[in-house]
Design a protein around this motif. Sequence first.
Motif, mmCIF file in Angstrom:
data_model
loop_
_atom_site.group_PDB
_atom_site.id
_atom_site.type_symbol
_atom_site.label_atom_id
_atom_site.label_comp_id
_atom_site.label_asym_id
_atom_site.label_seq_id
_atom_site.Cartn_x
_atom_site.Cartn_y
_atom_site.Cartn_z
ATOM 1 N N MET A 1 0.831 -1.214 0.000
ATOM 2 C CA MET A 1 0.000 0.000 0.000
ATOM 3 C C MET A 1 0.863 1.261 0.000
ATOM 4 O O MET A 1 0.586 2.218 -0.712
ATOM 5 N N ALA A 2 1.909 1.262 0.828
ATOM 6 C CA ALA A 2 2.783 2.436 0.896
ATOM 7 C C ALA A 2 3.436 2.672 -0.460
ATOM 8 O O ALA A 2 3.534 3.805 -0.941
ATOM 9 N N ARG B 1 -1.562 17.509 -1.874
ATOM 10 C CA ARG B 1 -1.793 18.957 -2.025
ATOM 11 C C ARG B 1 -0.474 19.720 -2.138
ATOM 12 O O ARG B 1 -0.471 20.944 -2.204
ATOM 13 N N GLY B 2 0.638 19.002 -2.046
ATOM 14 C CA GLY B 2 1.934 19.664 -2.100
ATOM 15 C C GLY B 2 2.370 20.192 -0.732
ATOM 16 O O GLY B 2 3.288 20.993 -0.618
ATOM 17 N N VAL B 3 1.707 19.726 0.324
ATOM 18 C CA VAL B 3 2.006 20.179 1.692
ATOM 19 C C VAL B 3 2.905 19.123 2.363
ATOM 20 O O VAL B 3 2.689 17.929 2.162
ATOM 21 N N PRO B 4 3.911 19.561 3.147
ATOM 22 C CA PRO B 4 4.750 18.559 3.825
ATOM 23 C C PRO B 4 3.907 17.673 4.740
ATOM 24 O O PRO B 4 2.950 18.136 5.372
ATOM 25 N N PHE B 5 4.276 16.402 4.807
ATOM 26 C CA PHE B 5 3.519 15.452 5.625
ATOM 27 C C PHE B 5 3.683 15.719 7.121
ATOM 28 O O PHE B 5 4.762 16.110 7.566
ATOM 29 N N VAL B 6 2.614 15.458 7.886
ATOM 30 C CA VAL B 6 2.797 15.344 9.337
ATOM 31 C C VAL B 6 3.302 13.928 9.611
ATOM 32 O O VAL B 6 3.097 13.017 8.806
ATOM 33 N N PHE B 7 3.968 13.752 10.749
ATOM 34 C CA PHE B 7 4.630 12.479 11.017
ATOM 35 C C PHE B 7 3.676 11.284 10.924
ATOM 36 O O PHE B 7 3.999 10.261 10.310
ATOM 37 N N GLN C 1 3.138 10.536 7.370
ATOM 38 C CA GLN C 1 4.356 10.179 6.628
ATOM 39 C C GLN C 1 4.856 8.792 7.029
ATOM 40 O O GLN C 1 5.370 8.050 6.192
ATOM 41 N N ARG C 2 4.684 8.420 8.267
ATOM 42 C CA ARG C 2 5.182 7.099 8.699
ATOM 43 C C ARG C 2 4.523 5.976 7.885
ATOM 44 O O ARG C 2 5.140 4.954 7.616
#
Length: 678
Positions: free
Chosen positions: A221-222, A491-497, A500-501
Amino acid sequence: PKGDDNLTFNLPDDYLENRYKNMNVSDRFGSKGKTVNLKPITLPNLDLPLRLKKTDSFSVFVPLHREMAARLIDVLLAMRGIEDFISCAAYCRQNMNPLLFNYAYSVAILNRDDTKNVNLPPLYEFFPDRFLSHGVASRARQEANINDAVPGIDSQPIEIPLDYTASDLDEEHRVAYFREDIGINLHHWHWHLVYPFLGPRRIVAKDRRGELFYYMHQQIMARYNFERLCNKLPRTRKLIDLRKPIPEAYFPKLDSLTSSRTWAARPPNITLQDIHREFESLNFDIQDLERWRDRLYEAVSTGRIQDQEGGNVSLTEAKGIDDLGNLIEASSISLNRNLYGDMHNLGHVAIGLVHDPDFKYLETFSVMADNATAMRDPIFYRWHALVDDIFQKYKQTLTPYSAQQLDFNGIRVASIEVNSQNSPRNQFSTYWQQSDINLTRGMDFAPRSNVFARVQHLQHQPFEYKIQVMNNGQPRQGTVRIFLSPKFDERGVPFVFNDQRKMMIELDRFEHNFQSKSNTITRRSRQSRLVIPFERVFRDLNDTSSAPGGINEFNFCGCGWPEHMMIPRGNAEGMPATLFVMVTNFQDDRVNQDNPRGSANGCEPAVLFCGLRDQKYPDAKPMGYPFDRNGRSGVDTLRDFLTPNMFTQDVTIKFTNMVAPPGAASRGASGQSQQNRG
Ligand code: CUO
């Protein structure tokens, strides 16, 4: 089959249809190679598997077929000695449904002590129809006829374009190169053979198999979501509402060679239906799936499973994920099949029969109900996003790792960089590659010369990591864990942890001896314990010379993520990504067992997804560590998560839309083959 290696099995007359009896074997097959006379044995009772007609289709997800396969696996495993085993297998091969036979036979080969080192060729050689597009069979037949009729003529491979199942009008088609990749589908088929969910307990109850079911599919999935972001598609939405029309369609365009069938298509906006097909003794309702789904979520939120006797089994930190994996899949070692049912497997069936839930049109399953083809369909990922969500909800109930737990005292990672061939520093480089695969075995007659199909797939330039580590203590051993994730969401926004994990794909994991003070580790892409080498996926039967590591052994080592799909495609501008490395204390990670690396016959197993044959999974940490749980309080971003034994590096993945011809894979810097791994 080639030249003198051609074997013809002379079957005892009892094994044959009447019209073949009392015939000389060479009259039957016109064979030239060696003849092996099989030992006639008293055949065990095979009534159940024999009930499936040769031309019927077979799905391991269908309970009746599962019983048939389990019976046949039992019989094949119980055969005393190799001679009896071969003899019995030959009878089954001759008289049974080929799909059922191939499944049970493959499981038996992988699980019998005396067949561990047997060559089992990749499935596409037996059943090209499950891997190659429409029309290939008839074109292959034509090509074989030409080769036979005109000796000395150049054999032309049958070219299969990358885009054959849909056009770009279908957004989902942008990631078809991942879904329809032959190596990925072979890996998935092979993984489920190594970890069957049916058969005798000793082959099902392998070490941490429920956890591995979770982890291997979580990583799929990742990886799929990573590819989607590379192609400007949002992450997969889980199929949580089973009553809503399903917008994703799939038209497989696969040929049928082995059974009289076509692979059904699924048009857009079809809704799942209750399944009532007496033909396969298959009866269940969508409500069953919903009930099981809700009970699974309940087990997760209450932290316990109700067992068959009405007792409670707590989901413990050590064993919870494994129990849950067996419960969700569900394998035959599920703690309570009555209560939690068979959600994942019958979900595959409900989707795979959505075009004919009542057998009104005498239709059979589509790709979703076969492990060799399921990953081609976009719905596979929506279904497995639901499965993964249950696992993730469980992982969220666990106490996050503290900074102290994560740290490795005195070890500080100072840097990591990646150098790909012909590329600037810290860039992964991807492109298209063509490869030839041999179709000869999968044809229903024996052509004199080999016929090849030419497929196109993703490839990357080989690369090398360079990692600098300071050790402010005595020499010691550590485990190096390397992951990659996209930097920005859809959306082009940095991931929150905590998002992102879940996007972290594991690239490699290996032990290293650290000297005191400064250490430089170099590690090549080909050494990765995630993958099996390119040549093993697209092996050439005629070429063993380039395979000092024994590429022709397709045993446990045949299981592994295909090397050519290790790095996501990226994009033309250079997709921003984060490379992550962590060193953990090997004293805590060690699993004591003989042959801890599991290497045998020159074959280094791809342990990350496939484990070690007949041994424990060789890493004591929870699978996916350290990204299997949410961040501790105060951790909003990956940067907040880092302890001194971790390091992140911004990298890009640059895709070049060029096609390299067969055999032109860049093997230079790191192409020294299998035996140099590790
Ligand atoms: Cu591998 Cu659903 O388990 O396909």
